[in-house]
Design an enzyme around this catalytic site. Structure first.
Site, PDB file in Angstrom:
ATOM      1  N   GLY A 170       0.834  -1.192   0.000  1.00 25.16           N
ATOM      2  CA  GLY A 170       0.000   0.000   0.000  1.00 25.16           C
ATOM      3  C   GLY A 170       0.866   1.238   0.000  1.00 25.16           C
ATOM      4  N   CYS A 171       0.343   2.318   0.537  1.00 21.18           N
ATOM      5  CA  CYS A 171       1.064   3.588   0.585  1.00 21.18           C
ATOM      6  C   CYS A 171       2.433   3.392   1.237  1.00 21.18           C
ATOM      7  CB  CYS A 171       0.241   4.619   1.369  1.00 21.18           C
ATOM      8  SG  CYS A 171       1.099   6.172   1.629  1.00 21.18           S
TER       9      CYS A 171
END
Length: 180
Positions: free
Chosen positions: A13-14
């Protein structure tokens, strides 16, 4: 980087939250030599991609944390065990509210030992934690890595209260039916 250091590149993810979780878990004197964010394994026609290019969804690059570690102090298994517990590996090309190919779950290895451990742990977590949902984590050799811009490095340390993906936390038990 010492002669005995290894590099493992992880997408969960981020990259702000991914870097932050690993930094907290394996802080100084626990074998983590460096931990930087960047972009990995995209379309080779792009050289030195930018955040804006990666976010466009056209480059194929993934937001990642590049961990350099001393295997005498920190095992590949410890890193990858935390990896599978700090995000939802069953989401395809997303993590929580962050949607796009750049947010995929990915393990980019640099040697066969890492590859073997990644496959074993993926199988273990599939069987024990996610028997009813397919783990989407891509496992592939690292082909290319570019450092992210300076303002992304140690972002959550430099911006307390900055955006953190709600899926970035360390799970201590398998999710109950209906959690994800």
């Amino acid at each position: 980087m010492t002669v005995s250091s290894k590099v493992l590149v992880l997408g969960a993810g981020c990259f702000w939250g991914t870097e932050h979780v690993f930094a907290k878990a394996f802080a100084k004197n626990k074998g983590l030599v460096s931990n930087i964010v960047g972009y990995a394994n995209g379309n080779e026609k792009y050289h030195g991609v930018s955040y804006q290019q990666v976010c466009s969804g056209n480059t194929g690059f993934v937001e990642v944390a590049k961990l350099t570690y001393d295997p005498a102090e920190l095992s590949t298994e410890s890193i990858l065990d935390l990896f599978f517990r700090m995000h939802d590996p069953t989401q395809l090309n997303s993590q929580g509210p962050d949607v796009g190919q750049q947010y995929k779950s990915a393990i980019y290895y640099t040697d066969e030992e890492q590859h073997k451990v990644a496959e074993q742990l993926k199988e273990k977590y599939q069987k024990e934690w996610y028997p009813n949902k397919k783990i989407q984590t891509e496992i592939a050799p690292l082909k290319v890595f570019y450092d992210a811009e300076t303002y992304h490095q140690k972002y959550l340390d430099n911006n307390p209260g900055g955006y953190e993906c709600p899926t970035h936390y360390i799970r201590t038990e398998p999710p109950r039916q209906g959690w994800f």
